[in-house]
Write an enzyme that holds these catalytic residues in place. Structure first.
Site, PDB file in Angstrom:
ATOM      1  N   ASN A 139      13.717   3.984   5.307  1.00 46.95           N
ATOM      2  CA  ASN A 139      12.709   2.976   5.658  1.00 46.95           C
ATOM      3  C   ASN A 139      11.567   3.643   6.423  1.00 46.95           C
ATOM      4  O   ASN A 139      11.775   4.671   7.078  1.00 46.95           O
ATOM      5  CB  ASN A 139      13.356   1.904   6.545  1.00 46.95           C
ATOM      6  CG  ASN A 139      12.381   0.809   6.939  1.00 46.95           C
ATOM      7  OD1 ASN A 139      11.600   0.333   6.120  1.00 46.95           O
ATOM      8  ND2 ASN A 139      12.412   0.402   8.202  1.00 46.95           N
ATOM      9  N   MET A 192      10.595  -6.819   4.233  1.00 47.55           N
ATOM     10  CA  MET A 192      10.749  -7.507   5.508  1.00 47.55           C
ATOM     11  C   MET A 192      12.051  -8.306   5.600  1.00 47.55           C
ATOM     12  O   MET A 192      12.080  -9.405   6.150  1.00 47.55           O
ATOM     13  CB  MET A 192       9.519  -8.379   5.771  1.00 47.55           C
ATOM     14  CG  MET A 192       8.242  -7.568   5.903  1.00 47.55           C
ATOM     15  SD  MET A 192       8.431  -6.063   6.914  1.00 47.55           S
ATOM     16  CE  MET A 192       7.051  -6.198   8.006  1.00 47.55           C
ATOM     17  N   ARG A 193      13.122  -7.745   5.067  1.00 51.88           N
ATOM     18  CA  ARG A 193      14.459  -8.344   5.180  1.00 51.88           C
ATOM     19  C   ARG A 193      15.407  -7.265   5.659  1.00 51.88           C
ATOM     20  O   ARG A 193      15.270  -6.105   5.273  1.00 51.88           O
ATOM     21  CB  ARG A 193      14.971  -8.797   3.816  1.00 51.88           C
ATOM     22  CG  ARG A 193      14.107  -9.793   3.124  1.00 51.88           C
ATOM     23  CD  ARG A 193      14.646 -11.168   3.331  1.00 51.88           C
ATOM     24  NE  ARG A 193      13.805 -12.134   2.650  1.00 51.88           N
ATOM     25  CZ  ARG A 193      13.921 -13.429   2.845  1.00 51.88           C
ATOM     26  NH1 ARG A 193      14.821 -13.924   3.682  1.00 51.88           N
ATOM     27  NH2 ARG A 193      13.132 -14.271   2.220  1.00 51.88           N
ATOM     28  N   LEU A 194      16.407  -7.711   6.433  1.00 54.16           N
ATOM     29  CA  LEU A 194      17.470  -6.774   6.818  1.00 54.16           C
ATOM     30  C   LEU A 194      18.489  -6.733   5.695  1.00 54.16           C
ATOM     31  O   LEU A 194      18.850  -7.775   5.141  1.00 54.16           O
ATOM     32  CB  LEU A 194      18.172  -7.278   8.076  1.00 54.16           C
ATOM     33  CG  LEU A 194      17.555  -6.944   9.413  1.00 54.16           C
ATOM     34  CD1 LEU A 194      18.453  -7.480  10.528  1.00 54.16           C
ATOM     35  CD2 LEU A 194      17.390  -5.434   9.556  1.00 54.16           C
ATOM     36  N   HIS A 215       8.607   2.782   9.349  1.00 54.50           N
ATOM     37  CA  HIS A 215       8.334   1.790  10.378  1.00 54.50           C
ATOM     38  C   HIS A 215       7.113   2.240  11.191  1.00 54.50           C
ATOM     39  O   HIS A 215       7.018   3.401  11.581  1.00 54.50           O
ATOM     40  CB  HIS A 215       9.564   1.646  11.287  1.00 54.50           C
ATOM     41  CG  HIS A 215       9.410   0.541  12.271  1.00 54.50           C
ATOM     42  ND1 HIS A 215       9.527  -0.794  11.910  1.00 54.50           N
ATOM     43  CD2 HIS A 215       9.099   0.559  13.589  1.00 54.50           C
ATOM     44  CE1 HIS A 215       9.300  -1.542  12.985  1.00 54.50           C
ATOM     45  NE2 HIS A 215       9.042  -0.742  14.008  1.00 54.50           N
ATOM     46  N   SER A 217       0.833  -1.213   0.000  1.00 48.49           N
ATOM     47  CA  SER A 217       0.000   0.000   0.000  1.00 48.49           C
ATOM     48  C   SER A 217       0.868   1.264   0.000  1.00 48.49           C
ATOM     49  O   SER A 217       0.518   2.255  -0.647  1.00 48.49           O
ATOM     50  CB  SER A 217      -0.983  -0.002   1.172  1.00 48.49           C
ATOM     51  OG  SER A 217      -0.305   0.122   2.398  1.00 48.49           O
TER      52      SER A 217
HETATM   53  C1  GAR Z   1       3.948  -0.748   6.773  1.00 45.94           C
HETATM   54  O1  GAR Z   1       3.081  -0.490   7.857  1.00 45.94           O
HETATM   55  C2  GAR Z   1       5.380  -0.501   7.167  1.00 45.94           C
HETATM   56  O2  GAR Z   1       5.526   0.552   8.089  1.00 45.94           O
HETATM   57  C3  GAR Z   1       5.757  -1.821   7.792  1.00 45.94           C
HETATM   58  O3  GAR Z   1       5.174  -2.776   6.958  1.00 45.94           O
HETATM   59  C4  GAR Z   1       3.959  -2.239   6.441  1.00 45.94           C
HETATM   60  C5  GAR Z   1       3.934  -2.483   4.957  1.00 45.94           C
HETATM   61  O4  GAR Z   1       2.658  -2.219   4.446  1.00 45.94           O
HETATM   62  N1  GAR Z   1       7.165  -1.986   7.892  1.00 45.94           N
HETATM   63  C6  GAR Z   1       7.767  -2.612   8.887  1.00 45.94           C
HETATM   64  O5  GAR Z   1       7.185  -3.138   9.806  1.00 45.94           O
HETATM   65  C7  GAR Z   1       9.291  -2.632   8.787  1.00 45.94           C
HETATM   66  N2  GAR Z   1       9.886  -3.102   9.983  1.00 45.94           N
HETATM   67  P1  GAR Z   1       2.438  -2.073   2.906  1.00 45.94           P
HETATM   68  O6  GAR Z   1       3.070  -3.317   2.248  1.00 45.94           O
HETATM   69  O7  GAR Z   1       0.956  -2.060   2.724  1.00 45.94           O
HETATM   70  O8  GAR Z   1       3.093  -0.806   2.450  1.00 45.94           O
END
Ligand code: GAR
Length: 194
Positions: free
Chosen positions: A105, A88-90, A107, A13
């Site tokens: 990034n 979702m990878r470092l 978060h 999204s």
């Molecule tokens: C988002 O809320 C982002 O902040 C989070 O994953 C979601 C991705 O949503 N990221 C993390 O948690 C990173 N540690 P999306 O795929 O709908 O953009």
């Protein structure tokens, strides 16, 4: 005019909002990089003819997968900014050290609270009244890089986790494109880009 690439692993999204926002600017979203070729973000890239770099990590170490990403990125260089949006990878030092201050990034918590993959459920389960979103530079730690901006909101009494999640996402969708724009505009001032 800047050139940037987005990394995503899931729903996408944020990626979609970024794509919509930058369509009408002079800056170019050059590619989506994903570790999950079948994720909705990758589907969106295909549907919208956004070049897709899909690299499955499998059982390889992360450096090997990153070498493949770097090879596939070659044709899109130069890239001024890498934008992680639900990747979702470092990233390892191999990638991070090659692009100092060029990787950001988003978060879904007020870092340094609740780093990692479960930030929303952990923030929700806490007794914190202020929740929020952080945008930060990426280093090799888990959500530890220098903070660029945070936006917080007060949790309402009796709010469900779905309501909290939807507030977080609406902040992300508004904030991330704006922050990317201000970073690339600043880069343009500092360096003559392309
Ligand atoms: C988002 O809320 C982002 O902040 C989070 O994953 C979601 C991705 O949503 N990221 C993390 O948690 C990173 N540690 P999306 O795929 O709908 O953009």
């Amino acid at each position: 005019m800047a050139r940037f690439a987005v990394f995503a692993s899931g729903r996408g999204s944020n990626f979609i909002e970024i794509h919509r926002f930058f369509k009408n600017t002079a800056h170019t979203l050059v590619a989506l990089i994903t570790d999950k070729p079948g994720c909705p973000a990758a589907d969106y890239a295909r549907e919208h003819s956004i070049p897709l770099i899909a690299v499955q990590y499998g059982k390889r170490n992360r450096e090997e997968a990153e070498r493949e990403i770097l090879e596939k990125l070659e044709q899109f260089m130069p890239i001024d900014l890498f934008v992680l949006a639900g990747f979702m990878r470092l990233l390892t030092p191999l990638f991070v050290n090659r692009f100092p201050n060029k990787i950001i990034n988003i978060h879904p918590s007020l870092l340094p609270k609740y780093p990692g993959a479960h930030a929303i459920s952990e923030s929700y389960a806490s007794r914190d009244t202020m929740l929020g979103v952080t945008i930060h530079y990426v280093d090799t730690g888990m959500d530890t890089g220098e903070i660029i901006v945070q936006e917080q909101f007060e949790r309402g009494p009796g709010q469900s986790i779905e309501e909290v999640e939807s507030i977080i996402h609406s902040i992300e969708h508004r904030l991330y494109p704006q922050v990317i724009l201000s970073i690339v505009s600043e880069l343009e001032k500092q360096e003559a880009l392309h």
